[in-house]
Design an enzyme around this catalytic site. Structure first.
Site, PDB file in Angstrom:
ATOM      1  CB  SER A  17     -10.998   0.923   4.552  1.00 46.73           C
ATOM      2  OG  SER A  17     -11.951   0.968   3.523  1.00 46.73           O
ATOM      3  CE1 TYR A  58      -9.717  -4.354   3.256  1.00 48.77           C
ATOM      4  CE2 TYR A  58     -11.585  -2.858   3.262  1.00 48.77           C
ATOM      5  CZ  TYR A  58     -10.243  -3.107   3.010  1.00 48.77           C
ATOM      6  OH  TYR A  58      -9.432  -2.101   2.544  1.00 48.77           O
TER       7      TYR A  58
HETATM    8  N1  LIG Z   1      -7.261   0.671  -3.045  1.00 50.10           N
HETATM    9  C1  LIG Z   1      -8.365   0.905  -2.378  1.00 50.10           C
HETATM   10  O1  LIG Z   1      -9.438   1.134  -2.971  1.00 50.10           O
HETATM   11  C2  LIG Z   1      -8.331   0.933  -0.873  1.00 50.10           C
HETATM   12  C3  LIG Z   1      -9.434   1.527  -0.197  1.00 50.10           C
HETATM   13  C4  LIG Z   1      -9.401   1.579   1.197  1.00 50.10           C
HETATM   14  C5  LIG Z   1      -8.340   1.065   1.894  1.00 50.10           C
HETATM   15  N2  LIG Z   1      -7.291   0.495   1.226  1.00 50.10           N
HETATM   16  C6  LIG Z   1      -6.184  -0.050   2.021  1.00 50.10           C
HETATM   17  O2  LIG Z   1      -4.973   0.495   1.546  1.00 50.10           O
HETATM   18  C7  LIG Z   1      -3.894  -0.353   1.902  1.00 50.10           C
HETATM   19  C8  LIG Z   1      -2.949  -0.489   0.729  1.00 50.10           C
HETATM   20  O3  LIG Z   1      -3.602  -1.164  -0.325  1.00 50.10           O
HETATM   21  P1  LIG Z   1      -3.425  -0.743  -1.844  1.00 50.10           P
HETATM   22  O4  LIG Z   1      -4.716  -0.183  -2.288  1.00 50.10           O
HETATM   23  O5  LIG Z   1      -2.200   0.072  -2.030  1.00 50.10           O
HETATM   24  O6  LIG Z   1      -3.272  -2.205  -2.501  1.00 50.10           O
HETATM   25  P2  LIG Z   1      -2.112  -2.867  -3.392  1.00 50.10           P
HETATM   26  O7  LIG Z   1      -1.735  -1.955  -4.502  1.00 50.10           O
HETATM   27  O8  LIG Z   1      -2.622  -4.213  -3.736  1.00 50.10           O
HETATM   28  O9  LIG Z   1      -0.882  -2.995  -2.367  1.00 50.10           O
HETATM   29  C9  LIG Z   1      -0.947  -3.850  -1.265  1.00 50.10           C
HETATM   30  C10 LIG Z   1       0.399  -3.980  -0.612  1.00 50.10           C
HETATM   31  O10 LIG Z   1       0.279  -4.866   0.526  1.00 50.10           O
HETATM   32  C11 LIG Z   1       1.322  -5.820   0.469  1.00 50.10           C
HETATM   33  N3  LIG Z   1       0.948  -7.074   1.093  1.00 50.10           N
HETATM   34  C12 LIG Z   1      -0.147  -7.845   0.822  1.00 50.10           C
HETATM   35  N4  LIG Z   1      -0.108  -8.982   1.527  1.00 50.10           N
HETATM   36  C13 LIG Z   1       1.029  -8.947   2.265  1.00 50.10           C
HETATM   37  C14 LIG Z   1       1.652  -9.851   3.172  1.00 50.10           C
HETATM   38  N5  LIG Z   1       1.112 -11.054   3.465  1.00 50.10           N
HETATM   39  N6  LIG Z   1       2.829  -9.496   3.748  1.00 50.10           N
HETATM   40  C15 LIG Z   1       3.398  -8.319   3.437  1.00 50.10           C
HETATM   41  N7  LIG Z   1       2.872  -7.412   2.589  1.00 50.10           N
HETATM   42  C16 LIG Z   1       1.710  -7.739   1.996  1.00 50.10           C
HETATM   43  C17 LIG Z   1       1.611  -5.998  -1.036  1.00 50.10           C
HETATM   44  O11 LIG Z   1       2.958  -6.422  -1.243  1.00 50.10           O
HETATM   45  P3  LIG Z   1       3.447  -7.896  -1.666  1.00 50.10           P
HETATM   46  O12 LIG Z   1       2.354  -8.511  -2.494  1.00 50.10           O
HETATM   47  O13 LIG Z   1       4.712  -7.634  -2.412  1.00 50.10           O
HETATM   48  O14 LIG Z   1       3.678  -8.607  -0.365  1.00 50.10           O
HETATM   49  C18 LIG Z   1       1.455  -4.573  -1.539  1.00 50.10           C
HETATM   50  O15 LIG Z   1       2.652  -3.852  -1.380  1.00 50.10           O
HETATM   51  C19 LIG Z   1      -4.537  -1.666   2.375  1.00 50.10           C
HETATM   52  O16 LIG Z   1      -4.470  -1.741   3.781  1.00 50.10           O
HETATM   53  C20 LIG Z   1      -5.995  -1.542   1.907  1.00 50.10           C
HETATM   54  O17 LIG Z   1      -6.853  -2.276   2.736  1.00 50.10           O
HETATM   55  C21 LIG Z   1      -7.260   0.420  -0.138  1.00 50.10           C
END
Ligand SMILES: NC(=O)c1ccc[n+]([C@@H]2O[C@H](COP(=O)([O-])OP(=O)(O)OC[C@H]3O[C@@H](n4cnc5c(N)ncnc54)[C@H](OP(=O)(O)O)[C@@H]3O)[C@@H](O)[C@H]2O)c1
Length: 269
Positions: A141, A155
């Site tokens: 991130s 985080y």
């Molecule tokens: N969106 C942003 O603004 C942003 C910015 C910077 C970095 N990121 C990073 O991007 C990555 C993806 O996030 P996203 O934005 O796509 O969020 P998201 O739409 O909420 O997706 C998160 C994913 O992680 C899975 N997950 C969460 N807890 C888990 C667990 N205990 N075991 C297995 N899987 C788990 C969820 O699946 P289930 O709930 O089905 O398990 C879901 O598929 C993350 O690492 C986040 O830190 C996001």
């Protein structure tokens, strides 16, 4: 004729993970999708098989569990598959201060966002080295660049750790003469379910549109960077600008700005 390469994607039930699955499949890769919500994985798998004519595997696992990585890799082995690309993407934010969150929640957070991804890399690397091919994307991130802030305490730490870890894995692979690339992808605000899950949607909705990116170009930047062998990538011009700013700005000023701004997009109680 050898079969398609396989990309293992964690957190594939939503957001960036689902987009990684679609983009790898569009390039002709088979995809192994893992997350906790199997119904979502199965729906995505059906969509991908129909649209891209590649094979899919779905594995429901909670990465907070100590055996999850072994279970995922065992299921792939039983299916006769090995990992050619690993996308460590699963993640979430833990709202509130360190003082006000339980150790159980913090420990699960460290496991899902740090220990499990690192364990996955450790366990797929030997096979990648043996076959002399591997592509690893660790979704970090922009927060990994910025000073630590109040709220969501660990985080930024784990994301900063993932950036350094990715650089080191990449450097070791290159020094060893292997065709293995490892990239830390560092998105800024991205439209996914992330901010709904951590309960900051209302707060982040106040951030201007120009700060946000769609999942498509973020994932494209990650795949492009790992293909080229770039150890770190920050997607988008705005995020690139912010990342540069954090490097050139005097540290006390950076901390002051973060201290003020973090209250606008992080839960700090
Ligand atoms: N969106 C942003 O603004 C942003 C910015 C910077 C970095 N990121 C990073 O991007 C990555 C993806 O996030 P996203 O934005 O796509 O969020 P998201 O739409 O909420 O997706 C998160 C994913 O992680 C899975 N997950 C969460 N807890 C888990 C667990 N205990 N075991 C297995 N899987 C788990 C969820 O699946 P289930 O709930 O089905 O398990 C879901 O598929 C993350 O690492 C986040 O830190 C996001």
């Amino acid at each position: 004729m050898p079969g398609n390469r396989l990309a293992l994607i964690t957190g594939a039930s939503a957001g960036l993970g689902a987009e990684f699955a679609r983009q790898y499949a569009a390039k002709g890769w088979d995809v192994a999708l893992t997350a906790r919500r199997l119904d979502r994985l199965d729906t995505l798998a059906r969509e991908i098989e129909e649209k891209y004519k590649v094979a899919t595997i779905t594995i429901s696992q909670d990465l907070a569990l100590a055996k999850s990585v072994d279970t995922i890799l065992r299921e792939l082995k039983e299916a006769g598959r090995h990992v050619d690309a690993l996308v460590n993407n699963a993640g979430y934010g833990l709202p509130g201060t360190f003082l006000n969150t339980s150790w159980k929640d913090q420990a699960a957070f460290i496991r899902v966002l740090y220990t499990a991804p690192i364990e996955l890399v450790h366990k797929v690397l030997p096979g990648m080295a043996e076959r002399n091919f591997g592509r690893i994307i660790n979704v970090a991130s922009l927060a990994g660049y910025a000073p630590g802030s109040q709220g969501h305490t660990l985080y930024a730490s784990v994301k900063a750790g993932m950036i350094k870890f990715s650089e080191s894995v990449h450097a070791e692979a290159q020094a060893g003469g292997h065709d293995i690339h490892c990239t830390a992808l560092c998105p800024g605000f991205t439209w996914t379910e992330f901010h709904d899950v951590n309960g900051t949607r209302e707060m982040t909705n106040e951030s201007p549109d120009w700060m946000w990116m769609k999942a498509g170009p973020v994932v494209e930047a990650g795949i492009d960077a790992v293909t080229k062998g770039q150890p770190v990538v920050v997607p988008g011009a705005v995020n690139k600008g912010l990342a540069t700013l954090t490097k050139v700005m005097p540290e006390p000023l950076g901390r002051l700005i973060m201290q003020k701004q973090s209250k606008r997009f992080r839960k700090t109680e």
